[in-house]
Design a protein around this motif. Sequence first.
Motif, short mmCIF file in Angstrom:
data_model
loop_
_atom_site.label_atom_id
_atom_site.label_comp_id
_atom_site.label_asym_id
_atom_site.label_seq_id
_atom_site.Cartn_x
_atom_site.Cartn_y
_atom_site.Cartn_z
N TYR A 85 0.90 -1.24 0.08
CA TYR A 85 -0.14 -0.03 0.11
C TYR A 85 0.98 1.48 0.21
N GLY A 86 1.97 1.48 -0.67
CA GLY A 86 3.08 2.90 -0.94
C GLY A 86 3.99 2.39 0.06
N ARG A 87 3.83 1.65 0.93
CA ARG A 87 5.10 2.19 1.75
C ARG A 87 6.13 0.00 1.83
N MET A 88 6.92 0.69 2.28
CA MET A 88 8.10 -0.35 2.75
C MET A 88 7.50 -1.51 4.13
N PHE A 89 7.99 -2.31 4.12
CA PHE A 89 8.22 -3.14 4.96
C PHE A 89 8.53 -3.98 6.06
N ARG A 90 8.87 -4.47 6.37
CA ARG A 90 10.31 -4.92 7.11
C ARG A 90 9.41 -6.67 7.41
N VAL A 91 10.48 -7.38 6.02
CA VAL A 91 9.84 -9.06 6.18
C VAL A 91 11.08 -9.83 6.93
N SER A 144 3.12 -8.63 10.17
CA SER A 144 4.53 -7.45 9.74
C SER A 144 3.44 -6.61 10.64
N GLY A 145 2.22 -6.66 10.18
CA GLY A 145 1.46 -5.37 10.31
C GLY A 145 0.94 -4.51 8.84
N CYS A 146 1.27 -5.05 7.88
CA CYS A 146 1.28 -4.44 7.40
C CYS A 146 -0.25 -3.45 7.51
N ILE A 147 -1.42 -4.38 7.50
CA ILE A 147 -3.44 -3.71 7.18
C ILE A 147 -3.25 -2.83 8.21
N GLY A 148 -2.97 -3.00 9.57
CA GLY A 148 -3.19 -1.96 10.62
C GLY A 148 -2.78 -0.64 10.12
N ILE A 149 -1.89 -0.71 10.17
CA ILE A 149 -0.63 0.59 9.55
C ILE A 149 -0.84 1.28 8.41
N SER A 150 -0.98 0.62 7.70
CA SER A 150 -1.41 1.05 6.76
C SER A 150 -2.80 1.88 6.54
N LEU A 151 -3.60 1.06 7.76
CA LEU A 151 -4.66 2.35 7.93
C LEU A 151 -4.73 3.41 8.60
N ALA A 167 6.10 -6.19 13.73
CA ALA A 167 4.87 -5.24 13.93
C ALA A 167 5.23 -4.22 14.40
N ALA A 168 6.20 -3.63 15.71
CA ALA A 168 6.68 -2.91 16.66
C ALA A 168 7.33 -2.10 15.27
N GLU A 169 8.46 -3.51 15.12
CA GLU A 169 9.34 -1.70 14.42
C GLU A 169 9.01 -1.66 13.42
N ASN A 170 7.74 -2.22 12.81
CA ASN A 170 7.33 -1.49 10.96
C ASN A 170 6.77 -0.01 11.70
N ALA A 171 5.63 -0.68 13.10
CA ALA A 171 5.54 0.87 13.23
C ALA A 171 6.15 2.09 13.71
N ALA A 231 3.95 5.31 13.33
CA ALA A 231 2.17 4.84 13.13
C ALA A 231 2.23 4.46 15.04
N ASP A 232 1.90 5.30 15.34
CA ASP A 232 1.50 5.17 16.34
C ASP A 232 -0.22 4.33 17.12
N VAL A 233 0.14 2.94 17.26
CA VAL A 233 -0.46 2.35 16.91
C VAL A 233 -0.09 1.20 18.49
N ALA A 234 -1.29 0.90 18.55
CA ALA A 234 -1.31 0.10 19.99
C ALA A 234 -1.00 -1.82 19.36
N LEU A 235 -0.58 -2.52 20.61
CA LEU A 235 0.16 -3.55 20.03
C LEU A 235 -0.30 -4.74 21.50
N CYS A 236 -0.77 -5.80 21.27
CA CYS A 236 -1.10 -7.09 21.34
C CYS A 236 -1.44 -8.19 21.52
N ARG A 237 -0.62 -9.48 22.38
CA ARG A 237 -0.52 -10.89 22.13
C ARG A 237 -1.85 -10.58 22.36
N SER A 238 -2.10 -11.86 21.57
CA SER A 238 -3.70 -12.79 21.81
C SER A 238 -3.97 -14.31 20.85
N ASP A 239 -4.73 -14.37 21.76
CA ASP A 239 -5.21 -16.21 21.34
C ASP A 239 -6.50 -15.51 20.18
#
Length: 278
Positions: free
Chosen positions: A80-86, A123-130, A152-156, A161-169
Amino acid sequence: MTCRELIRRASESFCAAGIPDPVNDAALLLSHLTGRPPLALRLDEETVLDPSVIDSFKSLAEKRLSRIPLQYLLGEAPFYGRMFRVDSRVLIPRPETELLCEWALELLKDRSSPRILDLCCGSGCIGISLKAELPSASVTLSDISPDALDLAAENASLLGADVALCRSDLLEAFSGTSFDLIISNPPYIPSADCDTLQEEVLREPRLALDGGNDGLSVYRRIVREAFPRLSPGGFLLMELGISEDEAVSALLSDYGYESIQIREDLSGIRRMILSTHP
């Protein structure tokens, strides 16, 4: 050896090994090492490469011949127009998932400060792009894999990107929380098919691919767990595996979701499904 000659030799080896798009891969690997555009390198018959560059290229080419995905070797992938670490901790972002983001932006364009959950974020690509496209949104990235969340935290951080991160099943950690949009590209490949995938895909995390015996195990849980965690009129938007649209649509309908819609990807595959909480 010149740039063009090195690319030619590598692409012949890649082609013989059955690697898709061998010339493009060879040019991108050399571009990664030199910082020059791939097309310029493919046309350059004059520049003689430093032996150290050739040695580094050969090392990368050997890894590519072992079917390590190109994106893992480059350490990045566009989305989506950005480069993400993978790397091997996460699924490589696919172009069809960009269409999922476009649909989400359509849905939220008239909502102020929407609350978004990127479920199975990788990688967080969806949420970070949004978040980048909707700065007023409150975005949470969630995954069961701590390794994926670290990336995902690295990419944010890299993309501001000011996003929250949560480990969850899936949605277990979100009791008492509601979202206007839950968006997910979940594991959806039937377990028996996972071992028959393209060699490069086999290098990606099985956790991000395996959808259980029929490919629908994760969908069943998401459909059930997302319902009480969506605000009234909230959206559940998911990517689909091939030929899974009817089964997932039935799951949503049976659970009480409304306004179920399906969209195709650019190849005409019914790839995305939207439903609304009543």
